[in-house]
Design a protein around this motif. Structure first.
Motif, PDB file in Angstrom:
ATOM      1  N   GLY A   1     -26.985  31.673  18.484  1.00 39.02           N
ATOM      2  CA  GLY A   1     -26.139  32.857  18.330  1.00 39.02           C
ATOM      3  C   GLY A   1     -25.821  33.169  16.883  1.00 39.02           C
ATOM      4  N   ILE A   2     -26.179  32.250  15.959  1.00 36.78           N
ATOM      5  CA  ILE A   2     -25.923  32.491  14.535  1.00 36.78           C
ATOM      6  C   ILE A   2     -27.227  32.388  13.759  1.00 36.78           C
TER       7      ILE A   2
ATOM      8  N   ARG B   1     -21.592  36.615   7.397  1.00 37.38           N
ATOM      9  CA  ARG B   1     -20.366  37.300   7.844  1.00 37.38           C
ATOM     10  C   ARG B   1     -19.258  36.301   8.179  1.00 37.38           C
ATOM     11  N   LEU B   2     -19.640  35.186   8.846  1.00 33.63           N
ATOM     12  CA  LEU B   2     -18.644  34.181   9.230  1.00 33.63           C
ATOM     13  C   LEU B   2     -18.002  33.535   8.008  1.00 33.63           C
ATOM     14  N   VAL B   3     -18.832  33.183   7.011  1.00 33.48           N
ATOM     15  CA  VAL B   3     -18.293  32.539   5.802  1.00 33.48           C
ATOM     16  C   VAL B   3     -17.429  33.533   5.023  1.00 33.48           C
ATOM     17  N   LYS B   4     -17.851  34.790   5.008  1.00 33.26           N
ATOM     18  CA  LYS B   4     -17.066  35.815   4.315  1.00 33.26           C
ATOM     19  C   LYS B   4     -15.701  35.989   4.993  1.00 33.26           C
ATOM     20  N   GLN B   5     -15.702  35.930   6.338  1.00 34.19           N
ATOM     21  CA  GLN B   5     -14.475  36.165   7.093  1.00 34.19           C
ATOM     22  C   GLN B   5     -13.525  34.965   7.032  1.00 34.19           C
TER      23      GLN B   5
ATOM     24  N   ALA C   1      -9.756  27.695  17.407  1.00 34.19           N
ATOM     25  CA  ALA C   1      -9.359  29.081  17.733  1.00 34.19           C
ATOM     26  C   ALA C   1     -10.599  29.940  17.940  1.00 34.19           C
ATOM     27  N   PRO C   2     -11.463  29.564  18.913  1.00 33.85           N
ATOM     28  CA  PRO C   2     -12.742  30.257  19.067  1.00 33.85           C
ATOM     29  C   PRO C   2     -12.604  31.749  19.372  1.00 33.85           C
ATOM     30  N   GLU C   3     -11.421  32.166  19.911  1.00 35.20           N
ATOM     31  CA  GLU C   3     -11.246  33.592  20.209  1.00 35.20           C
ATOM     32  C   GLU C   3     -11.293  34.452  18.940  1.00 35.20           C
ATOM     33  N   ARG C   4     -11.020  33.831  17.769  1.00 35.64           N
ATOM     34  CA  ARG C   4     -11.011  34.579  16.508  1.00 35.64           C
ATOM     35  C   ARG C   4     -12.418  34.951  16.043  1.00 35.64           C
ATOM     36  N   LEU C   5     -13.464  34.336  16.666  1.00 30.47           N
ATOM     37  CA  LEU C   5     -14.841  34.715  16.304  1.00 30.47           C
ATOM     38  C   LEU C   5     -15.069  36.210  16.501  1.00 30.47           C
ATOM     39  N   ARG C   6     -14.293  36.817  17.447  1.00 26.12           N
ATOM     40  CA  ARG C   6     -14.448  38.245  17.746  1.00 26.12           C
ATOM     41  C   ARG C   6     -14.002  39.115  16.572  1.00 26.12           C
ATOM     42  N   GLU C   7     -13.319  38.515  15.574  1.00 21.21           N
ATOM     43  CA  GLU C   7     -12.894  39.276  14.389  1.00 21.21           C
ATOM     44  C   GLU C   7     -14.072  39.626  13.495  1.00 21.21           C
TER      45      GLU C   7
ATOM     46  N   PRO D   1     -18.368  39.078  23.200  1.00 17.21           N
ATOM     47  CA  PRO D   1     -18.076  37.924  24.068  1.00 17.21           C
ATOM     48  C   PRO D   1     -19.294  37.041  24.352  1.00 17.21           C
ATOM     49  N   THR D   2     -20.486  37.649  24.537  1.00 23.51           N
ATOM     50  CA  THR D   2     -21.692  36.864  24.858  1.00 23.51           C
ATOM     51  C   THR D   2     -22.079  35.973  23.690  1.00 23.51           C
ATOM     52  N   ARG D   3     -22.132  36.580  22.482  1.00 21.12           N
ATOM     53  CA  ARG D   3     -22.523  35.801  21.297  1.00 21.12           C
ATOM     54  C   ARG D   3     -21.475  34.723  21.009  1.00 21.12           C
ATOM     55  N   ALA D   4     -20.209  35.057  21.171  1.00 23.48           N
ATOM     56  CA  ALA D   4     -19.137  34.080  20.918  1.00 23.48           C
ATOM     57  C   ALA D   4     -19.282  32.878  21.859  1.00 23.48           C
ATOM     58  N   ALA D   5     -19.588  33.146  23.130  1.00 22.99           N
ATOM     59  CA  ALA D   5     -19.750  32.053  24.111  1.00 22.99           C
ATOM     60  C   ALA D   5     -20.922  31.154  23.725  1.00 22.99           C
ATOM     61  N   LYS D   6     -22.018  31.765  23.254  1.00 26.28           N
ATOM     62  CA  LYS D   6     -23.182  30.979  22.809  1.00 26.28           C
ATOM     63  C   LYS D   6     -22.803  30.057  21.656  1.00 26.28           C
ATOM     64  N   ILE D   7     -22.075  30.606  20.689  1.00 24.79           N
ATOM     65  CA  ILE D   7     -21.690  29.832  19.492  1.00 24.79           C
ATOM     66  C   ILE D   7     -20.785  28.667  19.892  1.00 24.79           C
ATOM     67  N   ILE D   8     -19.819  28.927  20.762  1.00 24.90           N
ATOM     68  CA  ILE D   8     -18.868  27.884  21.186  1.00 24.90           C
ATOM     69  C   ILE D   8     -19.609  26.764  21.925  1.00 24.90           C
ATOM     70  N   GLY D   9     -20.545  27.140  22.833  1.00 25.06           N
ATOM     71  CA  GLY D   9     -21.311  26.142  23.592  1.00 25.06           C
ATOM     72  C   GLY D   9     -22.189  25.282  22.696  1.00 25.06           C
ATOM     73  N   ALA D  10     -22.875  25.935  21.739  1.00 25.92           N
ATOM     74  CA  ALA D  10     -23.767  25.202  20.835  1.00 25.92           C
ATOM     75  C   ALA D  10     -22.975  24.255  19.937  1.00 25.92           C
ATOM     76  N   TRP D  11     -21.779  24.705  19.496  1.00 28.67           N
ATOM     77  CA  TRP D  11     -20.950  23.843  18.644  1.00 28.67           C
ATOM     78  C   TRP D  11     -20.492  22.595  19.416  1.00 28.67           C
ATOM     79  N   ALA D  12     -20.125  22.778  20.686  1.00 33.69           N
ATOM     80  CA  ALA D  12     -19.690  21.642  21.509  1.00 33.69           C
ATOM     81  C   ALA D  12     -20.821  20.625  21.664  1.00 33.69           C
ATOM     82  N   GLU D  13     -22.057  21.128  21.834  1.00 34.52           N
ATOM     83  CA  GLU D  13     -23.216  20.231  21.967  1.00 34.52           C
ATOM     84  C   GLU D  13     -23.429  19.431  20.685  1.00 34.52           C
ATOM     85  N   GLN D  14     -23.308  20.107  19.529  1.00 33.97           N
ATOM     86  CA  GLN D  14     -23.447  19.428  18.230  1.00 33.97           C
ATOM     87  C   GLN D  14     -22.419  18.311  18.097  1.00 33.97           C
ATOM     88  N   LYS D  15     -21.192  18.625  18.513  1.00 35.89           N
ATOM     89  CA  LYS D  15     -20.111  17.654  18.375  1.00 35.89           C
ATOM     90  C   LYS D  15     -20.392  16.403  19.220  1.00 35.89           C
TER      91      LYS D  15
END
Length: 725
Positions: A100-101, A108-112, A124-130, A136-150
């Motif tokens: 998703g990234i 954009r994420l680093v700038k934000q 605070a994964p809901e803030r990705l929408r900023e 919502p779809t891309r945010a869910a992908k990013i959150i899932g992939a981050w959890a797998e990395q962890k």
């Protein structure tokens, strides 16, 4: 990669600038790293479950100078962490590691969020929408992939903290995924069962670090399979119940009553299987039990069909082949050819000089003239090469024939993808163990016939079982036993001596008149035998018979240990035959130098060299940290860290010589080898020599070996399965 504790070797820390290569299957990776204390980028090779540019790594290992790629850091342990600098974070996110990234959203994420990106995703994964463009779809992908990395990071940290090197840690993660920590915590002994390259001892060490008690049932149950695996090293497929209990009690150092309980639980789960061999109650490893059963079923399947070449009249075929070859077949040979032409599965067995090769050649030429599709194989490269030379047709090793796939660690050929042949010939079949025979027979198509050739009186396979002996003993298949030694062969004292030993008769050891090919040199003590062996190999045999002391003369020992064992003699012969090398390296207790004869002691499918292959060191490059070995005209390169798979081969054990022939063989036979002095061992050693065999030692030791026909019984059930089939 070799395993070591994190403390072993040098440490390297820094940022991953680029991932040059990463294998998802094995975890092997090549990284370019901006390392602390190094001005230029460093090349690092190691293993990581997942790796990305921008990550911060801590590695333990050593520097090596690779001939092709220059200076590299070879990491044994490799720990990764997310980057902390804004530039590193952007590079990491842009690498595609997190679904998703890509480069655009990384910027954009680093700038934000700046350096708080990872905290935002975590807490605070809901803030990705900023971030513009993230819905919502891309945010869910990013959150899932981050959890797998962890999860992966946590697993790797857990494994490292319990002494597991990165290469094995990756293998564990690939096997169990997110459940790896749970599996290891609950039952680290599953590693020994599920993961190639991890044995009971390694799992036991991890279990101790995790605080599992020596009397824990999980350990004792794993110990039952461990005891059977140890017995497998002695050639057994199973063990009598009482022997198994005694061995497990000794290996695990616990009370016998606990072993009793563990065995009942393992039998209940089907990990091990109880059955009778004759009148004896035994327990088998499940895999070997089913493999023996499968061999019998497949041979029964193959035996029952019609021969693929139709009816051939031996009365016409035999005169035709005699005319073509200029040979006159003896009655026993004619009968053998006729049997093979009429039978779907045939076994031909016999010692040296009885005409096995002549018979096989006759069969092959008759069938080749009929347009029959032929395949030839043998268990080792040297045996396959001898078969090719003897028949004029290409013979392959069984592994090559079945198309071994190192990645999957299995064969591409099998029931779903059978071999394309009408006749398969298997030579040196006494060397084939249960697991390899199972793989071979299940890959033979229904239409094909099989010709199994071997010498039943030689040593059985190094691996478990006694396949050839069981096939012959079962009476389930046509067997041609050749005993007649032909006139030309009978002029060789090597052959007549081998047959005398095989019949339990003491061979003639007195000094013969004139030149011959078999000699006995008396030596009352090991202290006398060693200098005599060195003189024979280095001076006497080369001078008298015109043979090269390193390439043509092979010392074969009943065992490795002792003053006249293979290990000690290797050191003595190396000093005598290669005294002043141009360069040398010492690794794993051996010295390696240009000109040395060496043997590969385990299969290496990547290098295409196999257990028992003999080569000669061409060069030792100290600067590059590697040496080159010539195997039959092909150069193979070894890094110094890989030299645990090579040993000097001036002397070798008789077991390791199976399937090979040498121009001259020198065999020490001393009473100090008492535990190994068996008829089939001495017979196998003597039959390895083509032009010359010299026994060095005591008449009494030879007499002990000749009389000892019992050998050590191997517990297997194939004989009975075949008789039932």
């Amino acid at each position: 990669m070799s395993e070591a504790s994190p403390a072993a070797g040098e440490m390297l820390v820094g940022n991953v600038e680029r991932v040059t290569f990463h294998s998802e299957e094995s975890g092997f990776c090549v990284l370019r790293v901006k390392a602390r204390g190094h001005r230029d980028l460093v090349t690092l090779v190691g293993h990581a479950a997942m790796i990305s540019a921008g990550e911060w790594i801590t590695a333990t290992g050593e520097w090596v100078n690779d001939r092709n790629h220059g200076l590299q850091f070879k990491a044994r342990f490799l720990k990764t962490a997310e980057p902390s600098s804004a530039a590193g974070i952007e590079k990491y996110l842009a690498s595609g590691m997190i679904r998703g990234i890509g480069p655009v959203y990384a910027k954009r994420l680093v700038k934000q969020f700046g350096q708080q990106v990872f905290d935002i995703i975590e807490t605070a994964p809901e803030r990705l929408r900023e971030v513009p463009g993230i819905g919502p779809t891309r945010a869910a992908k990013i959150i899932g992939a981050w959890a797998e990395q962890k999860v992966i990071r946590e697993i790797m940290v857990f494994l490292h903290s319990n002494g597991v090197g990165t290469a094995r840690a990756v293998r564990i993660y690939k096997t169990y995924g997110a459940d790896a920590v749970q599996v290891m915590t609950e039952n680290p002994y599953r590693l020994a069962r599920d993961i190639r390259g991890i044995g009971f001892r390694t799992a036991d060490t991890i279990a101790q670090k995790l605080g599992i008690a020596p009397t824990a049932m999980v350990r004792l149950r794993a110990g039952i399979s461990f005891a059977l695996t140890e017995a497998m090293g002695e050639g057994h497929c199973g063990l009598p119940v009482n022997e198994l209990k005694a061995l497990a009690t000794k290996l695990l150092e616990v009370d016998a009553a606990l072993i009793e309980t563990a065995l009942e639980l393992e039998l209940g789960d089907g990990t091990v299987i109880a059955d009778r061999v004759g009148e004896t109650d035994c327990v088998f490893l499940g895999g070997l039990y089913h493999a023996e059963k499968a061999i019998a079923a497949h041979l029964g399947r193959l035996r029952d069909g019609a021969v693929p070449w139709g009816a051939i009249d031996p009365d016409k075929a035999l005169p035709w082949i005699e005319q073509r070859t200029g040979l006159t077949l003896a009655p026993s040979q004619r009968a053998a050819v006729a049997t093979a032409l009429h039978s779907k599965v045939t076994v031909i067995t016999g010692g040296p000089g009885v005409g096995k090769t002549t018979i096989v050649n006759a069969i092959l030429r008759i069938l080749a003239a009929k347009g029959i599709k032929l395949l030839l194989c043998a268990p080792t490269g040297r045996a396959a090469k001898r078969m090719t030379e003897a028949t004029g047709m290409e013979a392959k090793t069984i592994h090559r024939l079945l198309e071994f796939d190192p990645k999957a660690f299995g064969f591409k050929r099998g029931e779903d993808n059978p071999l394309d042949c009408d006749l398969l010939v298997v030579d040196e079949s006494s060397m084939v163990d249960v697991m390899l025979m199972q793989s071979l027979v299940k890959a033979i198509p229904n239409r094909a016939a099989v010709l199994i050739v071997g010498d039943i009186d030689q040593l059985p396979s190094v691996g478990p079982g006694q396949v050839l002996a069981d096939i012959i003993g079962s009476g389930a298949l046509p067997v041609v036993r050749l005993t007649e030694v032909f006139r030309q062969a009978a002029q060789s004292r090597i052959i007549t001596t081998a047959h005398q030993i095989n019949r339990g008769r003491m061979p003639a050891l007195s000094r013969p008149e004139g030149e011959t090919d078999f000699y006995f040199v008396a030596a009352a003590e090991p202290e006398q035998a060693v200098p005599k062996i060195i003189d024979l190999v280095g001076k006497h045999i080369p001078r008298r018979f015109g043979l090269d002391p390193i390439r043509d003369v092979q010392v074969l020992c009943p065992m490795n240990r002792g003053g006249v064992g293979a290990r000690s003699l290797n050191i003595e012969l190396q000093a005598a035959l290669n005294p002043n090398p141009t360069a040398k390296v010492e690794r794993f207790g051996w010295t390696f130098a240009p000109g040395d004869k060496v043997m590969q002691i385990e299969n290496d499918y990547d290098k295409d060299v196999f257990n028992g292959d003999i080569g000669y060191i061409e060069a030792v490059d100290i600067g590059e940290g590697e040496l080159a070995v010539d195997f039959d005209g092909r150069t193979v390169t070894y890094a110094f860290g890989e030299l645990d798979t090579l040993v000097p081969a001036y002397a070798a054990t008789i077991h390791k010589s199976q399937g090979s022939e040498y121009p001259a063989v020198v065999i020490p036979v001393m009473t100090q080898h008492f535990t190994m002095l068996q008829r089939n061992l001495l017979y196998t050693g003597v039959t390895r020599g083509k032009k010359l065999v010299v026994l060095v030692g005591q008449t009494r030791a030879i007499a002990i070996a000749v009389k000892n026909a019992s050998g050590r019984r191997r517990w297997s059930k194939l004989n009975e399965w075949l008789a039932q089939a």
